[in-house]
Design a protein around this motif. Structure first.
Motif, PDB file in Angstrom:
ATOM      1  N   GLU A  41      34.154  14.205  -3.030  1.00 40.52           N
ATOM      2  CA  GLU A  41      33.120  15.355  -2.974  1.00 40.52           C
ATOM      3  C   GLU A  41      31.761  14.809  -2.840  1.00 40.52           C
ATOM      4  N   TYR A  42      30.776  15.144  -2.061  1.00 38.54           N
ATOM      5  CA  TYR A  42      29.355  14.816  -1.913  1.00 38.54           C
ATOM      6  C   TYR A  42      28.482  16.028  -1.544  1.00 38.54           C
ATOM      7  N   ILE A  43      27.322  15.838  -1.631  1.00 41.97           N
ATOM      8  CA  ILE A  43      26.393  16.814  -1.276  1.00 41.97           C
ATOM      9  C   ILE A  43      25.484  16.289  -0.079  1.00 41.97           C
ATOM     10  N   LYS A  44      25.460  16.959   1.140  1.00 42.56           N
ATOM     11  CA  LYS A  44      24.490  16.512   2.133  1.00 42.56           C
ATOM     12  C   LYS A  44      23.287  17.484   2.372  1.00 42.56           C
ATOM     13  N   LEU A  45      22.233  17.067   2.666  1.00 37.09           N
ATOM     14  CA  LEU A  45      21.135  17.830   2.949  1.00 37.09           C
ATOM     15  C   LEU A  45      20.866  18.091   4.231  1.00 37.09           C
ATOM     16  N   ILE A  46      21.067  19.227   4.863  1.00 36.08           N
ATOM     17  CA  ILE A  46      20.928  19.673   6.195  1.00 36.08           C
ATOM     18  C   ILE A  46      19.664  20.561   6.194  1.00 36.08           C
ATOM     19  N   ASP A  47      18.729  20.273   7.119  1.00 37.11           N
ATOM     20  CA  ASP A  47      17.541  21.237   7.097  1.00 37.11           C
ATOM     21  C   ASP A  47      17.060  21.851   5.734  1.00 37.11           C
ATOM     22  N   GLY A  48      16.849  21.088   4.664  1.00 38.86           N
ATOM     23  CA  GLY A  48      16.530  21.553   3.417  1.00 38.86           C
ATOM     24  C   GLY A  48      17.815  22.015   2.776  1.00 38.86           C
ATOM     25  N   ASN A  49      18.961  22.311   3.279  1.00 37.46           N
ATOM     26  CA  ASN A  49      20.033  23.222   2.523  1.00 37.46           C
ATOM     27  C   ASN A  49      21.045  22.127   2.055  1.00 37.46           C
ATOM     28  N   ALA A  50      21.476  22.338   0.910  1.00 37.21           N
ATOM     29  CA  ALA A  50      22.501  21.349   0.422  1.00 37.21           C
ATOM     30  C   ALA A  50      24.013  22.041   0.882  1.00 37.21           C
ATOM     31  N   GLU A  51      24.843  21.110   1.306  1.00 40.42           N
ATOM     32  CA  GLU A  51      26.089  21.224   1.918  1.00 40.42           C
ATOM     33  C   GLU A  51      27.122  20.627   1.230  1.00 40.42           C
ATOM     34  N   GLN A  52      28.215  21.213   0.729  1.00 39.78           N
ATOM     35  CA  GLN A  52      29.320  20.171   0.014  1.00 39.78           C
ATOM     36  C   GLN A  52      30.091  19.696   1.183  1.00 39.78           C
ATOM     37  N   ARG A  53      30.426  18.528   1.046  1.00 31.93           N
ATOM     38  CA  ARG A  53      31.352  17.976   2.125  1.00 31.93           C
ATOM     39  C   ARG A  53      32.187  16.978   1.375  1.00 31.93           C
ATOM     40  N   THR A  54      33.470  16.563   2.087  1.00 28.44           N
ATOM     41  CA  THR A  54      34.246  15.673   1.440  1.00 28.44           C
ATOM     42  C   THR A  54      34.502  14.452   2.416  1.00 28.44           C
ATOM     43  N   ALA A  55      34.407  13.278   1.787  1.00 26.66           N
ATOM     44  CA  ALA A  55      34.597  12.159   2.312  1.00 26.66           C
ATOM     45  C   ALA A  55      35.920  11.524   2.003  1.00 26.66           C
ATOM     46  N   TYR A  56      36.436  10.682   2.693  1.00 23.99           N
ATOM     47  CA  TYR A  56      37.945  10.160   2.680  1.00 23.99           C
ATOM     48  C   TYR A  56      37.769   8.792   2.973  1.00 23.99           C
ATOM     49  N   GLU A  57      38.354   7.860   1.936  1.00 19.72           N
ATOM     50  CA  GLU A  57      38.495   6.537   1.971  1.00 19.72           C
ATOM     51  C   GLU A  57      39.617   5.933   1.503  1.00 19.72           C
ATOM     52  N   ILE A  58      39.864   4.645   1.977  1.00 22.72           N
ATOM     53  CA  ILE A  58      41.066   3.905   1.399  1.00 22.72           C
ATOM     54  C   ILE A  58      40.611   3.073   0.088  1.00 22.72           C
ATOM     55  N   SER A  59      40.885   3.301  -1.027  1.00 25.80           N
ATOM     56  CA  SER A  59      40.531   2.431  -2.102  1.00 25.80           C
ATOM     57  C   SER A  59      41.617   1.571  -2.168  1.00 25.80           C
ATOM     58  N   ALA A  60      41.092   0.301  -1.917  1.00 31.62           N
ATOM     59  CA  ALA A  60      42.076  -0.978  -1.845  1.00 31.62           C
ATOM     60  C   ALA A  60      42.317  -1.542  -3.262  1.00 31.62           C
ATOM     61  N   ILE A  61      43.516  -2.003  -3.525  1.00 30.02           N
ATOM     62  CA  ILE A  61      44.421  -2.430  -4.587  1.00 30.02           C
ATOM     63  C   ILE A  61      44.322  -4.193  -4.173  1.00 30.02           C
ATOM     64  N   THR A  62      44.673  -4.504  -3.086  1.00 29.33           N
ATOM     65  CA  THR A  62      44.980  -5.798  -2.594  1.00 29.33           C
ATOM     66  C   THR A  62      44.370  -5.988  -1.287  1.00 29.33           C
ATOM     67  N   ALA A  63      43.692  -7.048  -1.038  1.00 24.94           N
ATOM     68  CA  ALA A  63      43.232  -7.526   0.362  1.00 24.94           C
ATOM     69  C   ALA A  63      43.520  -8.875   0.413  1.00 24.94           C
ATOM     70  N   GLU A  64      43.784  -9.087   1.802  1.00 24.43           N
ATOM     71  CA  GLU A  64      44.055 -10.805   2.198  1.00 24.43           C
ATOM     72  C   GLU A  64      44.025 -10.943   3.643  1.00 24.43           C
ATOM     73  N   LEU A  65      43.559 -11.913   4.057  1.00 23.36           N
ATOM     74  CA  LEU A  65      43.466 -12.538   5.275  1.00 23.36           C
ATOM     75  C   LEU A  65      44.907 -12.125   6.064  1.00 23.36           C
ATOM     76  N   ALA A  66      44.550 -11.605   7.317  1.00 20.05           N
ATOM     77  CA  ALA A  66      46.092 -11.190   7.913  1.00 20.05           C
ATOM     78  C   ALA A  66      46.178 -12.297   9.307  1.00 20.05           C
ATOM     79  N   GLU A  67      47.160 -12.525   9.789  1.00 21.66           N
ATOM     80  CA  GLU A  67      47.511 -13.697  10.901  1.00 21.66           C
ATOM     81  C   GLU A  67      47.432 -12.748  12.138  1.00 21.66           C
ATOM     82  N   LEU A  68      46.628 -13.339  13.185  1.00 22.93           N
ATOM     83  CA  LEU A  68      46.580 -12.533  14.596  1.00 22.93           C
ATOM     84  C   LEU A  68      47.863 -13.014  15.061  1.00 22.93           C
ATOM     85  N   GLU A  69      48.566 -12.216  15.883  1.00 17.68           N
ATOM     86  CA  GLU A  69      49.764 -12.516  16.530  1.00 17.68           C
ATOM     87  C   GLU A  69      49.416 -13.212  18.305  1.00 17.68           C
TER      88      GLU A  69
END
Length: 202
Positions: free
Chosen positions: A174-202
């Motif tokens: 959840e986060y707050i975004k100001l639009i024309d001076g009004n606070a609006e609550q919104r929801t952001a979605y994201e992938i929280s990574a546990i592992t990351a590695e270089l992938a191979e192009l096929e």
């Protein structure tokens, strides 16, 4: 990379009855929210899109425990308030279950924007990455990912175009975004990574 990996498995609680969303190529789709608890007790409220045929095969009711397998999708919603990236899960399998809550994501795609590296006030390392994950028919989903610690440090040095494979979880914030001076609550979605590695192009 002809077809990038994009797979998510969610186990949680149906938080809202399915409502009609849209039609595509003669198929009707419905949306609903699934609540998935983290080990910390925080609950992620995630939007699910499912076809009418899939829901007819597995009738669900609010409060049911569900296991959902599918793919993460992105959609640019162009409204009067500007562009917003909408993230949802396209369900491919649904089953009713009493299993513990679970949230597992595997993605393989290409870094499509310069990674943004920063530190929290407490000194924790974070890196924001936008991953372009291929779909069939030359389309792609653009998925915001967040990496931590050593992973954040390593990936922050990768240039645009680097193929990356991530595992982690899809989370809501959840986060707050100001639009024309009004606070609006919104929801952001994201992938929280546990592992990351270089992938191979096929």
């Amino acid at each position: 990379m002809e077809q990038s990996a994009n797979h998510i498995t969610l186990t949680g609680c149906l938080a809202s009855a399915p409502q009609y969303s849209h039609s595509n190529h003669g198929r009707r789709f419905y949306s609903f929210f699934l609540e998935v608890a983290r080990l910390s007790g925080t609950v992620d409220r995630l939007q699910i899109i499912a076809s009418e045929a899939l829901l007819a095969a597995t009738p669900v009711e609010e409060g049911d425990g569900l296991c959902i397998e599918g793919q993460i999708r992105s959609f640019n919603n162009r409204s009067n308030e500007g562009r917003r990236l909408i993230i949802s899960v396209l369900a491919e399998k649904i089953s009713v279950t009493s299993a513990p809550h679970d949230n597992r994501v595997t993605l393989e795609g290409i870094i499509c924007k310069d990674p943004v590296y920063r530190r929290t006030p407490l000194g924790r390392e974070i890196c924001d990455v936008m991953l372009a994950v291929n779909r069939p028919y030359r389309r792609a989903d653009y998925l915001p990912c967040i990496l931590w610690g050593r992973c954040a440090q390593e990936v922050s040095a990768y240039p645009v175009g680097t193929p990356l494979r991530l595992t982690g979880r899809l989370q809501s914030r959840e986060y707050i975004k100001l639009i024309d001076g009004n606070a609006e609550q919104r929801t952001a979605y994201e992938i929280s990574a546990i592992t990351a590695e270089l992938a191979e192009l096929e």
